[in-house]
Motif scaffolding. Structure first.
Motif, PDB file in Angstrom:
ATOM      1  N   LYS A  28      16.824  -2.649  -3.467  1.00 30.63           N
ATOM      2  CA  LYS A  28      17.114  -1.322  -4.024  1.00 30.63           C
ATOM      3  C   LYS A  28      16.181  -0.997  -5.184  1.00 30.63           C
ATOM      4  O   LYS A  28      15.757   0.153  -5.362  1.00 30.63           O
ATOM      5  CB  LYS A  28      18.577  -1.260  -4.477  1.00 30.63           C
ATOM      6  N   SER A  29      15.848  -2.004  -5.985  1.00 31.36           N
ATOM      7  CA  SER A  29      14.957  -1.769  -7.124  1.00 31.36           C
ATOM      8  C   SER A  29      13.510  -1.583  -6.672  1.00 31.36           C
ATOM      9  O   SER A  29      12.736  -0.872  -7.314  1.00 31.36           O
ATOM     10  CB  SER A  29      15.041  -2.933  -8.119  1.00 31.36           C
ATOM     11  N   MET A  30      13.132  -2.223  -5.567  1.00 29.06           N
ATOM     12  CA  MET A  30      11.765  -2.132  -5.060  1.00 29.06           C
ATOM     13  C   MET A  30      11.502  -0.813  -4.345  1.00 29.06           C
ATOM     14  O   MET A  30      10.528  -0.118  -4.624  1.00 29.06           O
ATOM     15  CB  MET A  30      11.482  -3.289  -4.089  1.00 29.06           C
ATOM     16  N   PHE A  31      12.370  -0.500  -3.405  1.00 22.37           N
ATOM     17  CA  PHE A  31      12.156   0.641  -2.510  1.00 22.37           C
ATOM     18  C   PHE A  31      13.035   1.813  -2.951  1.00 22.37           C
ATOM     19  O   PHE A  31      14.150   1.986  -2.462  1.00 22.37           O
ATOM     20  CB  PHE A  31      12.469   0.249  -1.070  1.00 22.37           C
ATOM     21  N   LYS A  32      12.511   2.603  -3.868  1.00 16.27           N
ATOM     22  CA  LYS A  32      13.283   3.723  -4.402  1.00 16.27           C
ATOM     23  C   LYS A  32      13.053   4.979  -3.569  1.00 16.27           C
ATOM     24  O   LYS A  32      11.914   5.292  -3.189  1.00 16.27           O
ATOM     25  CB  LYS A  32      12.886   3.971  -5.866  1.00 16.27           C
ATOM     26  N   ASP A  33      14.148   5.690  -3.303  1.00 11.03           N
ATOM     27  CA  ASP A  33      14.077   6.871  -2.439  1.00 11.03           C
ATOM     28  C   ASP A  33      13.078   7.898  -2.955  1.00 11.03           C
ATOM     29  O   ASP A  33      12.337   8.506  -2.180  1.00 11.03           O
ATOM     30  CB  ASP A  33      15.463   7.522  -2.316  1.00 11.03           C
ATOM     31  N   GLU A  34      13.045   8.083  -4.274  1.00  6.42           N
ATOM     32  CA  GLU A  34      12.174   9.112  -4.854  1.00  6.42           C
ATOM     33  C   GLU A  34      10.688   8.744  -4.740  1.00  6.42           C
ATOM     34  O   GLU A  34       9.814   9.598  -4.974  1.00  6.42           O
ATOM     35  CB  GLU A  34      12.533   9.373  -6.315  1.00  6.42           C
ATOM     36  N   GLU A  35      10.386   7.493  -4.383  1.00  6.47           N
ATOM     37  CA  GLU A  35       8.995   7.064  -4.236  1.00  6.47           C
ATOM     38  C   GLU A  35       8.560   6.926  -2.781  1.00  6.47           C
ATOM     39  O   GLU A  35       7.414   6.577  -2.492  1.00  6.47           O
ATOM     40  CB  GLU A  35       8.789   5.721  -4.961  1.00  6.47           C
ATOM     41  N   ALA A  36       9.487   7.234  -1.863  1.00  4.58           N
ATOM     42  CA  ALA A  36       9.234   6.992  -0.442  1.00  4.58           C
ATOM     43  C   ALA A  36       8.087   7.821   0.122  1.00  4.58           C
ATOM     44  O   ALA A  36       7.437   7.415   1.094  1.00  4.58           O
ATOM     45  CB  ALA A  36      10.512   7.254   0.365  1.00  4.58           C
ATOM     46  N   GLN A  37       7.824   8.993  -0.458  1.00  5.00           N
ATOM     47  CA  GLN A  37       6.790   9.890   0.074  1.00  5.00           C
ATOM     48  C   GLN A  37       5.427   9.699  -0.592  1.00  5.00           C
ATOM     49  O   GLN A  37       4.483  10.440  -0.295  1.00  5.00           O
ATOM     50  CB  GLN A  37       7.244  11.351  -0.080  1.00  5.00           C
ATOM     51  N   LEU A  38       5.309   8.740  -1.473  1.00  2.00           N
ATOM     52  CA  LEU A  38       4.016   8.488  -2.117  1.00  2.00           C
ATOM     53  C   LEU A  38       3.002   7.980  -1.085  1.00  2.00           C
ATOM     54  O   LEU A  38       3.388   7.343  -0.090  1.00  2.00           O
ATOM     55  CB  LEU A  38       4.169   7.437  -3.221  1.00  2.00           C
ATOM     56  N   PRO A  39       1.718   8.236  -1.300  1.00  2.00           N
ATOM     57  CA  PRO A  39       0.694   7.646  -0.423  1.00  2.00           C
ATOM     58  C   PRO A  39       0.831   6.124  -0.408  1.00  2.00           C
ATOM     59  O   PRO A  39       1.197   5.517  -1.423  1.00  2.00           O
ATOM     60  CB  PRO A  39      -0.621   8.077  -1.078  1.00  2.00           C
ATOM     61  N   TYR A  40       0.517   5.500   0.715  1.00  2.00           N
ATOM     62  CA  TYR A  40       0.761   4.065   0.887  1.00  2.00           C
ATOM     63  C   TYR A  40       0.167   3.214  -0.248  1.00  2.00           C
ATOM     64  O   TYR A  40       0.882   2.372  -0.810  1.00  2.00           O
ATOM     65  CB  TYR A  40       0.251   3.565   2.243  1.00  2.00           C
ATOM     66  N   PRO A  41      -1.108   3.396  -0.613  1.00  2.00           N
ATOM     67  CA  PRO A  41      -1.654   2.543  -1.698  1.00  2.00           C
ATOM     68  C   PRO A  41      -0.874   2.682  -3.008  1.00  2.00           C
ATOM     69  O   PRO A  41      -0.634   1.686  -3.697  1.00  2.00           O
ATOM     70  CB  PRO A  41      -3.095   3.059  -1.858  1.00  2.00           C
ATOM     71  N   GLN A  42      -0.474   3.908  -3.336  1.00  2.00           N
ATOM     72  CA  GLN A  42       0.282   4.131  -4.568  1.00  2.00           C
ATOM     73  C   GLN A  42       1.670   3.520  -4.460  1.00  2.00           C
ATOM     74  O   GLN A  42       2.197   2.947  -5.419  1.00  2.00           O
ATOM     75  CB  GLN A  42       0.382   5.626  -4.854  1.00  2.00           C
ATOM     76  N   ARG A  43       2.249   3.592  -3.278  1.00  2.00           N
ATOM     77  CA  ARG A  43       3.591   3.016  -3.086  1.00  2.00           C
ATOM     78  C   ARG A  43       3.542   1.493  -3.184  1.00  2.00           C
ATOM     79  O   ARG A  43       4.472   0.867  -3.705  1.00  2.00           O
ATOM     80  CB  ARG A  43       4.161   3.448  -1.732  1.00  2.00           C
ATOM     81  N   PHE A  44       2.472   0.898  -2.688  1.00  2.00           N
ATOM     82  CA  PHE A  44       2.300  -0.550  -2.815  1.00  2.00           C
ATOM     83  C   PHE A  44       2.351  -0.949  -4.292  1.00  2.00           C
ATOM     84  O   PHE A  44       3.038  -1.896  -4.663  1.00  2.00           O
ATOM     85  CB  PHE A  44       0.971  -0.983  -2.195  1.00  2.00           C
ATOM     86  N   VAL A  45       1.635  -0.197  -5.116  1.00  2.00           N
ATOM     87  CA  VAL A  45       1.601  -0.473  -6.553  1.00  2.00           C
ATOM     88  C   VAL A  45       2.986  -0.325  -7.174  1.00  2.00           C
ATOM     89  O   VAL A  45       3.423  -1.181  -7.959  1.00  2.00           O
ATOM     90  CB  VAL A  45       0.591   0.459  -7.258  1.00  2.00           C
ATOM     91  N   THR A  46       3.712   0.740  -6.820  1.00  2.00           N
ATOM     92  CA  THR A  46       5.030   0.965  -7.422  1.00  2.00           C
ATOM     93  C   THR A  46       6.033  -0.096  -6.974  1.00  2.00           C
ATOM     94  O   THR A  46       6.848  -0.549  -7.787  1.00  2.00           O
ATOM     95  CB  THR A  46       5.577   2.367  -7.081  1.00  2.00           C
TER      96      THR A  46
END
Length: 201
Positions: free
Chosen positions: A78-96
Motif C-alpha cells: 500500500k505504501s509503495m503503489f499509491k493510487d494517486e501515482e498510478a498514472q505517472l510515466p513508468y520511469p517516474q513511477r519506478f522512482v516513486t
C-alpha cells in the motif's frame, strides 16, 4: 442503550486493537531477539494481554508470524503503489515506488527487520516454495514485467531485477536507520537514478 450493531462495532474495535498490540509487540521482540527469542508469553506481556488472548486469535506462534507477515506485506504494498501515482510515466513511477519503500522502512524499522528475518527463515519457504527469490512476488513482479513488456526495462530475469530493487532499498534504509548516512530526498533520488540507469533498456 447500545443496539446489537453498536455492541458488535465495539467488539470489532476491541479485537482490532488487541491484534494490533500483539502485532506491534511481536515486531519489537523479533527485531530485538529474533523469532526463536520471542516466545508467546513474552509477546503477550509486551502487548499487555493474557497469553490466552493470543491463542484466541492465533492457533500457534507460527500462525501469528504468518499472519503478521501478510499484515506487513499489505502495508508495504500500500505504501509503495499509491493510487494517486498510478498514472505517472513508468520511469517516474519506478522512482516513486523505490523512494516510497525506502521511506516506509525508515519509518518502520521493526517491519524491515521482521521482513528480512522472515525471508531468511523456513516461513518464507512455506509460502513461496523452496528456491523462490522474489520477495514482493506478485505486485513487484507485475510492475517489473510491465516495464519489460513496454520496453522500458531490460529483459532480465525478474528475480535479478527484484533483488536489485529490494536490495538497494533495504541497504539505503538500514544505513539511514543506523545513522551511518542520512538519506534525504536528494540522496534517495541520486541512488534510485543509479538503479534505474542500470536496468533501463
Amino acid at each position: 442503550m447500545f443496539s446489537f450493531a453498536d455492541r458488535m462495532n465495539v467488539q470489532f474495535d476491541n479485537t482490532a486493537e488487541k491484534k494490533c498490540a500483539i502485532f506491534g509487540s511481536t515486531l519489537r521482540l523479533v527485531r530485538a531477539h529474533g523469532f526463536h527469542g520471542s516466545p508467546i508469553s513474552q509477546i503477550a506481556q509486551e502487548a499487555g494481554v493474557a497469553t490466552g488472548t493470543i491463542y484466541h486469535y492465533f492457533s500457534s506462534k507460527d500462525e501469528l508470524i504468518l499472519e503478521l507477515f501478510w499484515h506487513c506485506k499489505h502495508k508495504i504494498v500500500k505504501s509503495m503503489f499509491k493510487d494517486e501515482e498510478a498514472q505517472l510515466p513508468y520511469p517516474q513511477r519506478f522512482v516513486t515506488i523505490w523512494t516510497n519503500l525506502v521511506r516506509f522502512y525508515i519509518d518502520h524499522p521493526a517491519v524491515l527487520s521482521f521482513m528480512e528475518q522472515f525471508f531468511s527463515s523456513p516461513y518464507a519457504t512455506s509460502i513461496f516454495g523452496k528456491g523462490s527469490g522474489v520477495q514482493m512476488q506478485d505486485e513487484m513482479s507485475r510492475f517489473l514485467k510491465q516495464g519489460i513488456d513496454k520496453g522500458y526495462v531490460k529483459p532480465l530475469d525478474i528475480n535479478i531485477l527484484s533483488a536489485a530493487f529490494i536490495g538497494t532499498v533495504t541497504a539505503a534504509a538500514k544505513r539511514h536507520i543506523s545513522g551511518h548516512y542520512s538519506f534525504d530526498e536528494h540522496a534517495m533520488h541520486e541512488m534510485v537514478a543509479i538503479i534505474w540507469d542500470g536496468i533501463k533498456k
